[in-house]
Design a protein around this motif. Structure first.
Motif, PDB file in Angstrom:
ATOM      1  N   ALA A  16      25.100 -14.096 -22.346  1.00  0.00           N
ATOM      2  CA  ALA A  16      23.915 -14.918 -22.349  1.00  0.00           C
ATOM      3  C   ALA A  16      23.731 -15.651 -21.071  1.00  0.00           C
ATOM      4  O   ALA A  16      22.736 -15.406 -20.432  1.00  0.00           O
ATOM      5  N   SER A  17      25.036 -16.164 -20.508  1.00  0.00           N
ATOM      6  CA  SER A  17      25.076 -16.653 -19.249  1.00  0.00           C
ATOM      7  C   SER A  17      25.609 -15.749 -18.073  1.00  0.00           C
ATOM      8  O   SER A  17      26.129 -14.765 -18.680  1.00  0.00           O
ATOM      9  N   GLN A  18      25.078 -16.053 -16.971  1.00  0.00           N
ATOM     10  CA  GLN A  18      25.589 -15.045 -15.984  1.00  0.00           C
ATOM     11  C   GLN A  18      27.084 -14.769 -16.003  1.00  0.00           C
ATOM     12  O   GLN A  18      27.719 -15.685 -15.880  1.00  0.00           O
ATOM     13  N   ALA A  44      21.086  -5.898 -21.965  1.00  0.00           N
ATOM     14  CA  ALA A  44      20.257  -6.009 -23.067  1.00  0.00           C
ATOM     15  C   ALA A  44      19.418  -7.538 -23.009  1.00  0.00           C
ATOM     16  O   ALA A  44      19.750  -8.203 -22.230  1.00  0.00           O
ATOM     17  N   ASN A  45      18.335  -7.433 -23.835  1.00  0.00           N
ATOM     18  CA  ASN A  45      17.448  -8.652 -23.848  1.00  0.00           C
ATOM     19  C   ASN A  45      18.378  -9.987 -24.108  1.00  0.00           C
ATOM     20  O   ASN A  45      19.123 -10.021 -24.909  1.00  0.00           O
ATOM     21  N   GLY A  46      18.034 -10.909 -23.247  1.00  0.00           N
ATOM     22  CA  GLY A  46      18.721 -12.276 -23.294  1.00  0.00           C
ATOM     23  C   GLY A  46      20.177 -12.247 -22.608  1.00  0.00           C
ATOM     24  O   GLY A  46      20.770 -13.302 -22.667  1.00  0.00           O
ATOM     25  N   THR A  47      20.410 -11.373 -21.970  1.00  0.00           N
ATOM     26  CA  THR A  47      21.599 -11.226 -21.270  1.00  0.00           C
ATOM     27  C   THR A  47      21.591 -11.137 -19.899  1.00  0.00           C
ATOM     28  O   THR A  47      20.592 -10.906 -19.247  1.00  0.00           O
ATOM     29  N   ASN A  48      22.704 -11.717 -18.811  1.00  0.00           N
ATOM     30  CA  ASN A  48      22.478 -11.846 -17.448  1.00  0.00           C
ATOM     31  C   ASN A  48      23.761 -11.506 -16.764  1.00  0.00           C
ATOM     32  O   ASN A  48      24.930 -11.865 -17.173  1.00  0.00           O
ATOM     33  N   ILE A  49      23.737 -10.220 -16.087  1.00  0.00           N
ATOM     34  CA  ILE A  49      24.851  -9.871 -15.395  1.00  0.00           C
ATOM     35  C   ILE A  49      24.883  -9.719 -14.204  1.00  0.00           C
ATOM     36  O   ILE A  49      23.741  -9.448 -13.264  1.00  0.00           O
ATOM     37  N   THR A  68      18.362  -9.469 -17.603  1.00  0.00           N
ATOM     38  CA  THR A  68      18.657  -9.765 -15.995  1.00  0.00           C
ATOM     39  C   THR A  68      19.877  -9.116 -15.427  1.00  0.00           C
ATOM     40  O   THR A  68      20.923  -9.246 -15.967  1.00  0.00           O
ATOM     41  N   LEU A  69      19.551  -8.424 -14.281  1.00  0.00           N
ATOM     42  CA  LEU A  69      20.542  -7.928 -13.592  1.00  0.00           C
ATOM     43  C   LEU A  69      20.534  -8.195 -12.197  1.00  0.00           C
ATOM     44  O   LEU A  69      19.403  -8.006 -11.587  1.00  0.00           O
ATOM     45  N   GLY A  87      13.199  -5.099 -17.009  1.00  0.00           N
ATOM     46  CA  GLY A  87      13.426  -6.719 -17.085  1.00  0.00           C
ATOM     47  C   GLY A  87      13.181  -7.349 -15.845  1.00  0.00           C
ATOM     48  O   GLY A  87      12.423  -7.103 -15.085  1.00  0.00           O
ATOM     49  N   THR A  88      14.242  -7.984 -15.448  1.00  0.00           N
ATOM     50  CA  THR A  88      14.533  -8.705 -14.086  1.00  0.00           C
ATOM     51  C   THR A  88      15.579  -8.095 -13.314  1.00  0.00           C
ATOM     52  O   THR A  88      16.853  -8.185 -13.804  1.00  0.00           O
ATOM     53  N   PHE A  89      15.345  -7.557 -12.100  1.00  0.00           N
ATOM     54  CA  PHE A  89      16.281  -7.028 -11.402  1.00  0.00           C
ATOM     55  C   PHE A  89      16.244  -7.580  -9.927  1.00  0.00           C
ATOM     56  O   PHE A  89      15.286  -7.526  -9.247  1.00  0.00           O
ATOM     57  N   THR A  90      17.472  -8.315  -9.605  1.00  0.00           N
ATOM     58  CA  THR A  90      17.623  -8.955  -8.304  1.00  0.00           C
ATOM     59  C   THR A  90      18.458  -8.447  -7.245  1.00  0.00           C
ATOM     60  O   THR A  90      19.822  -8.236  -7.398  1.00  0.00           O
ATOM     61  N   ALA A  91      18.022  -8.007  -6.034  1.00  0.00           N
ATOM     62  CA  ALA A  91      18.884  -7.192  -4.957  1.00  0.00           C
ATOM     63  C   ALA A  91      18.751  -8.126  -3.643  1.00  0.00           C
ATOM     64  O   ALA A  91      17.742  -7.920  -3.036  1.00  0.00           O
ATOM     65  N   PRO A  92      19.627  -9.103  -3.319  1.00  0.00           N
ATOM     66  CA  PRO A  92      19.681  -9.839  -2.334  1.00  0.00           C
ATOM     67  C   PRO A  92      19.855  -8.905  -1.009  1.00  0.00           C
ATOM     68  O   PRO A  92      20.258  -7.637  -1.257  1.00  0.00           O
ATOM     69  N   VAL A  93      19.730  -9.650   0.184  1.00  0.00           N
ATOM     70  CA  VAL A  93      20.236  -8.971   1.353  1.00  0.00           C
ATOM     71  C   VAL A  93      21.362  -8.297   1.580  1.00  0.00           C
ATOM     72  O   VAL A  93      22.389  -9.103   1.035  1.00  0.00           O
TER      73      VAL A  93
END
Length: 1005
Positions: A16-18, A44-49, A68-69, A87-93
């Motif tokens: 659930a937490s990153q 999955a829903n509610g998870t953070n990797i 969240t990935l 869901g949420t996908f984050t790709a930094p520099v």
């Protein structure tokens, strides 16, 4: 036997937490740890990797709604299947998603930093993609089934592809060959801007055309000839993204600036020379010209007050602005247009807002918010290619003839790297159950003697490799992988592409071979990079491939086995010193020597290693598997020197501005540190702790190469007085970004003293000075002598003052006879300049004029002198002021002779007509015997040597005695004894009479 294999199953996140991707706690029990090769991954829903390391090559990745990935900067997620984002996908520099399959789909609207696809990939898009960094995605990669409404947008917000039938997707890539950016359907086009973003004034011409306005074209381009200009060609992204904003030391007044990272550089030279290489500069401010050698220059802000001179191929990347501060500035004036390439990042400005600017080169920007301005009467030899705004003033001349076109169109694509090729370093063998570590090197030349350090390269090795980014070190660790035993040929593709084909080096055999053999059993050898003669722990794992799962399981467990160990010299290819292990000295040749290793329950053995030299080595382990098959494995590692030491610096005093020797030795950290003979790399020599201050010098900052036997000598120059500390430093070695810089310091180098003095004289009386005398004694006229301490080359050594200065004596070219007040104490110098009011006496007043040459010599142990340099002079005259008696009518004004004289060898005493400096005072004059006060006038100072004394008529008879007070050097021994002021008597009522007389005598006598 204990098995450590894991079945390849669907991996569903449960944290659930990153939680890190490679942690067992992040996944369901069926996954069994980090998702293996070929796994299907579900966030999955509610998870953070967080993918905090490069992942293995999985199949599908799905981010469910509520999941969240994220990818850590610099890391890569690799997949051969589909990528779905609900869901949420984050790709930094600097993060990357790498598509390695053949038919793949991206579902949803996704923003990537970097996106790479394999050459065989056919990609289906179901939504819109934004790539903020680089991508090699092209139209050929897009499957024909893609929807008509997809788009691919670059980081500047520009849509570079809108449908399956549209143009190619933009991004960072292209071969490191010519781009031909100026080719359009209308013919060669030197000026291209964004739509409706081009303005130009009256009298603008192309190739010398005549007429008020002879340019033609649309509102976004100027072709050489008429015609419709199509949209600009493929605009290449600028690597790296975003602009690498630098931070570092401030450098003032440097004559030579070496490659490196800087905060602010204030360049006052004319020119200030940049020696070439890769630069990261936050702010560069100039008061004169700058000269750039071949290299890559990332400059956030450049304020240019003089010309920009180019001596090789220069890539200049601007993060914020180029501001030309003066009229008539030339950038690469008269040079090859292909040698200057100025690229503007997002929002950057090129402001040539002063008239008569000359620019020779290519000015480029793929960003719509960039701005380019040239004012009136500018001359552009080359091209401006941008999707932003271009403003040209009146009477701008554009030179774009066939020669210039060839130069511009022959440049490397603006966003492309300039590496020559990629080199793969490997050990020749790998395991089918595990990725095999290799080293990727970006080579700047065919021999790979120098690494390309411009950064911004994404390299994908084959087989089975994942993309890695090669940054400013010029090298990166990567892996290759194959699940079946047998031989393969290694390869690599780079984005941007290399100019030449990939090469390989087998670090075990030294052969230039790309052949690698994958085996089902062998050793995983891991040796960390290290510093010379410092123990490190290395691991050797004996593994074999589990037939059912393809995962690695131990080949040896809880047993001591004899294995053969040997090292190979990789860089350099030869050596004399050996690695020492906790199990004994390691051989330097196959088949090696036997070492008994204790393998634990996981098949891992740990030993300590130490190497007293420097370089890159490969440790190879051979043995026999339980099946009787031969086992082998190798690991490459780098050993850096532990420190640098200075020696052979000459004893003090050293001379400011003259080169002095400094020898630098790379040393190990053994009990008695000794040289590391295999070290031959580049380090930087800098100065610090400048005492009493930096003065008029610039910080020493120079690159040093050419080590032989771990030792190199160089000539350094310090342009001031005092002492400095010398520092040798290295932050990367053979592509290894050192965790702690290798350094060495020599404190208090010097002391340095001036190279020489210059003297300057201010004569006391115009062009000459009056002398004193010794017989009779009288003082001389003081004249000012200024002494300036100089470094070799002519700069003032401002630190020559106080404790760093010496008692200095002034002489007549070495002779001190006749001088008084001719010394300057150490405290008499300030900012390298001292002065004295000197007097000079001749033997007797009857001495002819002579010339003094003022020489300064200090009392240093190695004397500093003005001999042979500029020495001021003054003419010395022996002088006096003379008054003569006068007489005349009491009813008339009376002129009294009152003159300055000097002695000559030919005429004796004569009028000193050059005297306009003599000051005199006269008392109240009283006529005797009546007591009447006689009024007077006099020239003070004298004019042309005359005092012009005039007594006004008293109207009564009598006489007056006149005594004039003059300075000592104009007094004279009128009575034959000591010197005194001049005097005379003026008599009223006495007449001279007629000059004609009749003499009468007695008759007959």
């Amino acid at each position: 036997m204990l098995s450590i294999e894991t079945l390849a199953v669907a991996c569903t996140s449960v944290a659930a937490s990153q939680t890190d991707w490679n942690k067992t706690a992040a996944w369901n029990a069926a996954c069994g740890g980090q998702p293996p090769v070929g796994a299907t991954v579900i966030i999955a829903n509610g998870t953070n990797i967080l993918a905090d390391a490069n992942t293995l090559n999985v199949t599908n990745v799905t981010v469910q709604a509520g999941g969240t990935l994220a990818i850590k900067s610099g890391k890569t997620i690799s997949l051969s299947g589909n990528f779905t984002n609900n869901g949420t996908f984050t790709a930094p520099v600097n993060s990357t998603v790498s598509l390695t399959g053949t038919n793949q789909t991206i579902t949803g609207n996704v923003t990537f930093a970097n996106l790479t696809v394999a050459a065989s990939t056919q990609l289906t898009l179901t939504g819109n993609i934004i790539v903020n960094g680089t991508t090699n995605l092209t139209q050929a990669s897009i499957a024909s089934t893609c929807p008509a409404n997809f788009s691919i947008t670059n980081g500047a917000g520009t849509v570079v592809s809108q449908s399956c039938a549209g143009g190619g997707a933009g991004g960072g890539g292209g071969a490191a060959t010519s781009c031909n950016l100026t080719a359009t359907a209308a013919g060669p086009t030197p000026i291209m801007a964004g739509a409706n973003n081009l303005t130009y004034g009256n009298g603008t011409t192309v190739n010398g055309g005549a007429g008020a306005v002879v340019v033609t074209g649309s509102n976004n381009a100027i072709p050489v000839s008429g015609g419709t200009v199509l949209p600009a060609p493929t605009m290449y992204a600028l690597p790296p993204t975003p602009f690498p904003l630098a931070g570092g030391a401030t450098v003032n007044n440097a004559a030579l600036v070496a490659a490196g990272t800087y905060g602010t550089i204030n360049a006052t030279g004319n020119p200030t020379v940049f020696s070439g290489g890769t630069y990261y500069i936050k702010s560069l401010n100039t008061t004169g010209s700058i000269q750039l050698a071949a290299g890559t220059y990332y400059i956030n802000s450049l304020k240019l007050s003089g010309n920009l001179i180019v001596t090789g191929a220069v890539k200049l990347y601007i993060g914020n602005q180029i501001d030309l501060k003066n009229k008539g500035i030339s950038l690469n004036g008269g040079g090859n247009a292909g040698n200057l390439q100025v690229s503007l990042y997002s929002g950057a400005q090129f402001d040539a807002g002063k008239n008569n600017t000359s620019f020779t080169g290519l000015l480029y920007s793929p960003f719509a918010n960039s701005q380019v301005q040239f004012d009136n009467n500018a001359v552009i030899t080359g091209a401006i290619i941008t999707t932003g705004e271009v403003q040209l003033g009146n009477n701008v001349g554009i030179n774009f003839n066939s020669v210039v076109q060839a130069q511009i169109n022959g440049v490397v694509c603006p966003g492309a790297a300039v590496q020559d090729h990629i080199e793969i370093q490997h050990g020749g063998t790998g395991l089918t159950c595990s990725p095999q570590t290799i080293t990727l090197r970006a080579c700047a030349d065919a021999a790979c003697a120098t690494l390309y350090t411009g950064g911004g390269l994404t390299v994908t090795p084959t087989p089975g490799g994942v993309p890695v980014v090669i940054g400013a070190t010029g090298a990166a660790i990567a892996t290759v992988q194959q699940a079946t035993a047998g031989g393969v040929t290694l390869g690599a593709t780079s984005n941007p592409a290399s100019a030449a084909a990939t090469t390989c080096l087998n670090t075990v055999t030294g052969a230039a071979s790309c052949a690698m053999t994958f085996n089902n059993s062998g050793f995983l050898v891991t040796v960390p990079n290290q510093f010379s003669c410092i123990n490190v722990s290395a691991t050797i794992e004996a593994v074999q491939t589990a037939p059912a799962t393809g995962r690695c399981i131990p080949a040896y467990q809880s047993v001591t086995r004899a294995v053969q160990l040997y090292t190979s010299y990789t860089n350099p290819a030869t050596g004399t010193l050996r690695v020492t292990a906790s199990t004994g000295v390691v051989s330097t040749a196959a088949p090696g020597t036997a070492h008994n290793l204790l393998f634990d329950a996981t098949g891992k053995a740990t030993i300590t290693l130490s190497y007293p030299d420097a370089g890159q080595l490969t440790l190879t382990t051979t043995g026999t598997a339980p099946s009787g098959a031969a086992m082998t494995g190798s690991g490459t590692f780098i050993v850096a020197p532990a420190s640098f030491a200075f020696s052979a610096i000459p004893v003090a005093p050293l001379t400011a501005g003259l080169a002095f020797n400094a020898t630098v030795t790379a040393k190990n950290a053994c009990a008695t540190p000794s040289p590391t003979p295999n070290f031959n790399s580049m380090l930087t020599i800098t100065s610090s702790n400048h005492l009493p201050g930096i003065g008029n010098a610039t910080v020493i900052n120079t690159a040093l190469t050419g080590f032989v036997g771990g030792v190199v000598s160089t000539n350094l120059t310090w342009n001031e007085v005092g002492t400095v500390d010398l520092n040798a430093g290295m932050s990367t070695y053979l592509g290894w970004a050192l965790p702690t810089a290798v350094a060495g310091t020599q404190a208090s180098v010097g002391r340095f003293h001036p190279a020489y003095f210059d003297t300057a004289v201010t004569p006391a009386c115009g062009a000459f000075t009056y002398a004193g005398s010794t017989a009779p004694i009288k003082a001389g006229q003081p004249f000012t002598t200024t002494v300036t301490a100089k470094a070799a080359g002519g700069g003032i050594t401002a630190n020559y003052t106080g404790w760093n200065a010496y008692f200095t004596t002034l002489s007549n070219a070495g002779a001190t006879t006749g001088f008084t007040s001719n010394t300057i104490g150490a405290a008499g110098f300030a900012n390298g300049v001292g002065s004295a009011n000197v007097t000079y006496a001749v033997a007797t007043p009857q001495t002819a004029p002579l010339t003094l040459t003022l020489r300064a010599t200090d009392a240093d142990t190695a004397q500093v002198s003005s001999s042979g340099h500029i020495e001021g002079t003054t003419e010395i005259r022996s002088g006096r002021v003379k008054l003569l008696n006068a007489y005349g009518s009491e009813l008339l004004n009376m002129a009294v002779p009152f003159t300055a004289e000097y002695y000559t060898s030919t005429h004796g005493w004569m009028l000193n007509a050059s005297d306009s400096c003599t000051i005199t005072t006269l008392p109240i004059l009283t006529l005797q015997p009546s007591g009447v006060v006689v009024s007077k006038s006099v020239n003070s100072p004298f004019v042309g040597g005359n005092g012009n004394l005039l007594l006004f008529m008293p109207n009564v008879t009598g006489y007056v005695d006149v005594v004039a007070t003059v300075m000592p050097w104009l007094q004279f021994a009128w009575s034959g004894a000591g010197v005194s002021n001049p005097s005379a008597r003026a008599t009223f009522g006495v007449y001279k009479g007629n000059n004609l007389f009749i003499y009468r005598g007695r008759r007959g006598r």
